[in-house]
Design a protein around this motif. Structure first.
Motif, PDB file in Angstrom:
ATOM      1  N   LYS A 138     -47.503   7.163  13.917  1.00  0.00           N
ATOM      2  CA  LYS A 138     -47.161   7.485  15.581  1.00  0.00           C
ATOM      3  C   LYS A 138     -48.648   7.798  16.011  1.00  0.00           C
ATOM      4  CE  LYS A 138     -43.361   8.619  17.529  1.00  0.00           C
ATOM      5  NZ  LYS A 138     -42.250   9.651  17.977  1.00  0.00           N
ATOM      6  N   MET A 139     -49.555   8.151  15.193  1.00  0.00           N
ATOM      7  CA  MET A 139     -50.852   8.948  15.598  1.00  0.00           C
ATOM      8  C   MET A 139     -51.662   8.013  16.597  1.00  0.00           C
ATOM      9  SD  MET A 139     -53.768  10.991  13.392  1.00  0.00           S
ATOM     10  CE  MET A 139     -54.977  11.975  14.209  1.00  0.00           C
ATOM     11  N   ARG A 140     -51.722   6.639  16.159  1.00  0.00           N
ATOM     12  CA  ARG A 140     -52.637   5.932  16.999  1.00  0.00           C
ATOM     13  C   ARG A 140     -52.311   5.582  18.305  1.00  0.00           C
ATOM     14  NH1 ARG A 140     -56.770   2.287  15.560  1.00  0.00           N
ATOM     15  NH2 ARG A 140     -57.840   1.550  17.475  1.00  0.00           N
ATOM     16  N   GLU A 141     -50.916   5.285  18.517  1.00  0.00           N
ATOM     17  CA  GLU A 141     -50.579   5.200  19.998  1.00  0.00           C
ATOM     18  C   GLU A 141     -50.589   6.408  20.761  1.00  0.00           C
ATOM     19  OE1 GLU A 141     -46.068   4.085  22.251  1.00  0.00           O
ATOM     20  OE2 GLU A 141     -46.160   4.501  20.086  1.00  0.00           O
ATOM     21  N   HIS A 142     -50.618   7.840  20.139  1.00  0.00           N
ATOM     22  CA  HIS A 142     -50.527   8.885  20.731  1.00  0.00           C
ATOM     23  C   HIS A 142     -52.158   9.048  21.106  1.00  0.00           C
ATOM     24  CE1 HIS A 142     -49.933  13.450  21.619  1.00  0.00           C
ATOM     25  NE2 HIS A 142     -51.114  13.446  20.897  1.00  0.00           N
ATOM     26  N   LEU A 143     -52.832   8.756  20.242  1.00  0.00           N
ATOM     27  CA  LEU A 143     -54.511   8.803  20.684  1.00  0.00           C
ATOM     28  C   LEU A 143     -54.968   7.811  21.664  1.00  0.00           C
ATOM     29  CD1 LEU A 143     -56.198   9.339  17.010  1.00  0.00           C
ATOM     30  CD2 LEU A 143     -55.519  11.048  19.025  1.00  0.00           C
ATOM     31  N   GLU A 144     -54.169   6.661  21.649  1.00  0.00           N
ATOM     32  CA  GLU A 144     -54.732   5.789  22.711  1.00  0.00           C
ATOM     33  C   GLU A 144     -54.250   6.267  24.094  1.00  0.00           C
ATOM     34  OE1 GLU A 144     -53.139   2.104  21.112  1.00  0.00           O
ATOM     35  OE2 GLU A 144     -54.726   1.860  19.879  1.00  0.00           O
ATOM     36  N   LEU A 145     -53.180   6.760  24.156  1.00  0.00           N
ATOM     37  CA  LEU A 145     -52.521   7.291  25.509  1.00  0.00           C
ATOM     38  C   LEU A 145     -53.303   8.642  26.021  1.00  0.00           C
ATOM     39  CD1 LEU A 145     -48.668   6.899  25.016  1.00  0.00           C
ATOM     40  CD2 LEU A 145     -50.248   5.870  26.514  1.00  0.00           C
ATOM     41  N   PHE A 146     -53.524   9.504  25.170  1.00  0.00           N
ATOM     42  CA  PHE A 146     -53.926  10.891  25.243  1.00  0.00           C
ATOM     43  C   PHE A 146     -55.308  11.256  24.732  1.00  0.00           C
ATOM     44  CE2 PHE A 146     -49.156  10.977  25.135  1.00  0.00           C
ATOM     45  CZ  PHE A 146     -48.962  10.952  26.271  1.00  0.00           C
ATOM     46  N   TRP A 147     -56.175  10.410  24.426  1.00  0.00           N
ATOM     47  CA  TRP A 147     -57.411  10.971  23.514  1.00  0.00           C
ATOM     48  C   TRP A 147     -58.252  11.858  24.570  1.00  0.00           C
ATOM     49  CZ3 TRP A 147     -62.189   9.869  25.791  1.00  0.00           C
ATOM     50  CH2 TRP A 147     -62.410   8.988  26.693  1.00  0.00           C
ATOM     51  N   SER A 148     -58.295  11.640  25.478  1.00  0.00           N
ATOM     52  CA  SER A 148     -59.088  12.500  26.557  1.00  0.00           C
ATOM     53  C   SER A 148     -58.322  13.807  26.929  1.00  0.00           C
ATOM     54  CB  SER A 148     -59.179  11.874  28.106  1.00  0.00           C
ATOM     55  OG  SER A 148     -57.902  11.592  28.725  1.00  0.00           O
ATOM     56  N   ARG A 149     -57.095  14.173  26.217  1.00  0.00           N
ATOM     57  CA  ARG A 149     -56.517  15.395  26.516  1.00  0.00           C
ATOM     58  C   ARG A 149     -56.338  16.083  25.206  1.00  0.00           C
ATOM     59  NH1 ARG A 149     -51.555  15.093  30.808  1.00  0.00           N
ATOM     60  NH2 ARG A 149     -52.149  17.228  30.699  1.00  0.00           N
ATOM     61  N   VAL A 150     -57.125  15.546  24.117  1.00  0.00           N
ATOM     62  CA  VAL A 150     -57.037  16.298  22.847  1.00  0.00           C
ATOM     63  C   VAL A 150     -58.233  16.780  22.560  1.00  0.00           C
ATOM     64  CG1 VAL A 150     -55.333  14.707  22.168  1.00  0.00           C
ATOM     65  CG2 VAL A 150     -57.792  14.339  21.446  1.00  0.00           C
ATOM     66  N   ASN A 151     -58.439  18.095  21.702  1.00  0.00           N
ATOM     67  CA  ASN A 151     -59.613  18.432  21.240  1.00  0.00           C
ATOM     68  C   ASN A 151     -60.246  17.596  19.997  1.00  0.00           C
ATOM     69  OD1 ASN A 151     -61.446  19.816  19.629  1.00  0.00           O
ATOM     70  ND2 ASN A 151     -60.766  22.016  20.128  1.00  0.00           N
ATOM     71  N   ILE A 152     -61.099  16.726  20.229  1.00  0.00           N
ATOM     72  CA  ILE A 152     -61.466  15.537  19.549  1.00  0.00           C
ATOM     73  C   ILE A 152     -61.817  16.101  18.158  1.00  0.00           C
ATOM     74  CG2 ILE A 152     -62.929  13.761  19.108  1.00  0.00           C
ATOM     75  CD1 ILE A 152     -62.375  12.707  21.972  1.00  0.00           C
ATOM     76  N   PRO A 153     -62.874  16.958  18.120  1.00  0.00           N
ATOM     77  CA  PRO A 153     -63.169  17.608  16.982  1.00  0.00           C
ATOM     78  C   PRO A 153     -62.402  17.900  16.103  1.00  0.00           C
ATOM     79  CG  PRO A 153     -64.764  18.274  18.481  1.00  0.00           C
ATOM     80  CD  PRO A 153     -63.529  17.687  19.491  1.00  0.00           C
ATOM     81  N   LYS A 154     -61.277  18.806  16.572  1.00  0.00           N
ATOM     82  CA  LYS A 154     -60.120  19.198  15.865  1.00  0.00           C
ATOM     83  C   LYS A 154     -59.437  18.087  14.989  1.00  0.00           C
ATOM     84  CE  LYS A 154     -56.913  23.127  15.955  1.00  0.00           C
ATOM     85  NZ  LYS A 154     -56.441  24.060  16.931  1.00  0.00           N
ATOM     86  N   VAL A 155     -59.033  17.075  15.993  1.00  0.00           N
ATOM     87  CA  VAL A 155     -58.121  16.024  15.724  1.00  0.00           C
ATOM     88  C   VAL A 155     -59.109  15.099  14.466  1.00  0.00           C
ATOM     89  CG1 VAL A 155     -57.011  14.033  16.353  1.00  0.00           C
ATOM     90  CG2 VAL A 155     -56.873  16.099  17.709  1.00  0.00           C
ATOM     91  N   LEU A 156     -60.149  15.140  14.790  1.00  0.00           N
ATOM     92  CA  LEU A 156     -61.196  14.278  13.956  1.00  0.00           C
ATOM     93  C   LEU A 156     -60.993  14.711  12.447  1.00  0.00           C
ATOM     94  CD1 LEU A 156     -64.580  13.822  15.626  1.00  0.00           C
ATOM     95  CD2 LEU A 156     -63.194  11.863  14.613  1.00  0.00           C
TER      96      LEU A 156
END
Length: 351
Positions: A138-156
């Motif tokens: 489920k992670m890819r769909e979540h990122l495609e929808l909300f990548w601009s709203r996550v803390n990218i370094p942390k999720v990386l």
């Protein structure tokens, strides 16, 4: 001395006389303490109603945690939605669920919380991390929808720890870490490489050495698509270096392919690019695949007999060697026949 109801209620609460405390707190509309009392009585639905009237984060947390302990997850979620909107309270709530192994219920609550008006970056980030651990599909769909709203370094970091290479490339791209995106795709091609994405990102890398590593990668992993990559990279490559870089590998690939047409096409390409030295080297690298008459005609047409002469000397030597062996074999055969014919025929005489 007459004691006021709240004080009496507190004493009853401390003495675990919860039914009495319930009546007293309800009488004075002390909904926070009432909710706490109802939790101890196991009246979870009433406790949630009391928390709603109290409307304090402390009360919501107390009732939520009690509902989790009582496995009343629907009610716990109702409380939790009032807690997650406070960024500084989120970690404690997540830990409470995780420490007890209730990952599914935690994910369900955070999914429901994303639509809240006060949804914040921490919620989107923590849900992405939970997906990486427990629901990677489920992670890819979540990122495609909300990548601009996550803390990218942390999720990386979470994606890397979970070996979700495709998701890692997606995040590197959005975070404009193009070098890392290309390196990840080349390191984990089965999971992370996509042709269109690779060609788009590789033109943005800062380290030009990655151009040549990309060429090497295509030679080994996707040789039939190499030309498409070179078209994209052409404006950025040092052409002399590029040709020298992959000519040897191209020759080796053609040799190992055992494909006569491929080897002859490579020869033609070297001539079209006026790479006579590469042409000469290819004659020996692909020696077993090349047809001498084709090479001779090609060399004569392009007036490069000088570059081809070492090849033809080798071909002539091989042919002469084969002829000598045939002659020697034929001579031996004739000698054996003559020896057989000269032997007398002896008939056995019966007695």
């Amino acid at each position: 001395m007459f004691l006021r109801s709240p004080e009496v209620g507190d004493r009853c609460y401390d003495d675990k006389m919860y039914e009495a405390a319930k009546l007293l707190y309800n009488n004075v509309s002390n909904f926070g303490r009432l909710a706490s009392t109802l939790v101890h009585l196991g009246e979870y639905q009433a406790a949630v109603d009391g928390a709603r009237k109290a409307n304090s984060t402390r009360t919501w947390k107390e009732v939520c945690f009690a509902c989790v302990d009582g496995k009343e997850f629907r009610l716990a979620q109702m409380c939790g939605l009032h807690i997650v909107v406070h960024a500084d309270e989120l970690e404690e709530l997540i830990n409470y669920y995780q420490d007890r192994g209730y990952f599914e219920e935690l994910i369900t609550m955070l999914e429901a919380a994303l639509g809240l008006e006060r949804a914040h970056m921490g919620m989107f980030t923590e849900l992405a991390i939970l997906y990486s651990k427990f629901k990677p599909q489920k992670m890819r769909e979540h990122l495609e929808l909300f990548w601009s709203r996550v803390n990218i370094p942390k999720v990386l970091r979470a994606a890397e720890q979970a070996h979700l290479w495709g998701e890692l490339v997606f995040l590197y791209d959005k975070y404009e870490e193009y070098d890392n995106a290309i390196i990840t795709m080349m390191s984990h091609p089965a999971d992370a490489w996509k042709e269109g994405q690779f060609k788009d990102i590789v033109t943005k890398v800062a380290n030009v050495e990655l151009y040549y590593k990309a060429v090497q990668f295509y030679l080994e992993f996707k040789p039939l698509l190499l030309n498409d990559l070179l078209i994209v990279l052409s404006p950025r490559l040092d052409h002399t270096r590029a040709v020298n870089f992959f000519s040897k590998d191209a020759m080796q690939y053609a040799s190992e392919s055992k494909d006569i047409e491929l080897a002859e096409e490579l020869l033609a390409w070297f001539l079209n690019e006026d790479k006579k030295e590469c042409f000469a080297a290819c004659l020996f690298t692909c020696y077993d695949l090349l047809r001498p008459d084709v090479v001779l005609e090609t060399a004569w047409r392009h007036n490069i007999m000088d570059f081809s002469m070492p090849y033809f000397i080798q071909v002539m030597r091989e042919y002469l060697s084969k002829v000598d062996k045939l002659e020697a074999s034929e001579s031996l055969r004739k000698q054996e026949e003559q020896a057989t014919e000269s032997q007398p025929i002896v008939y056995a005489l019966g007695h």
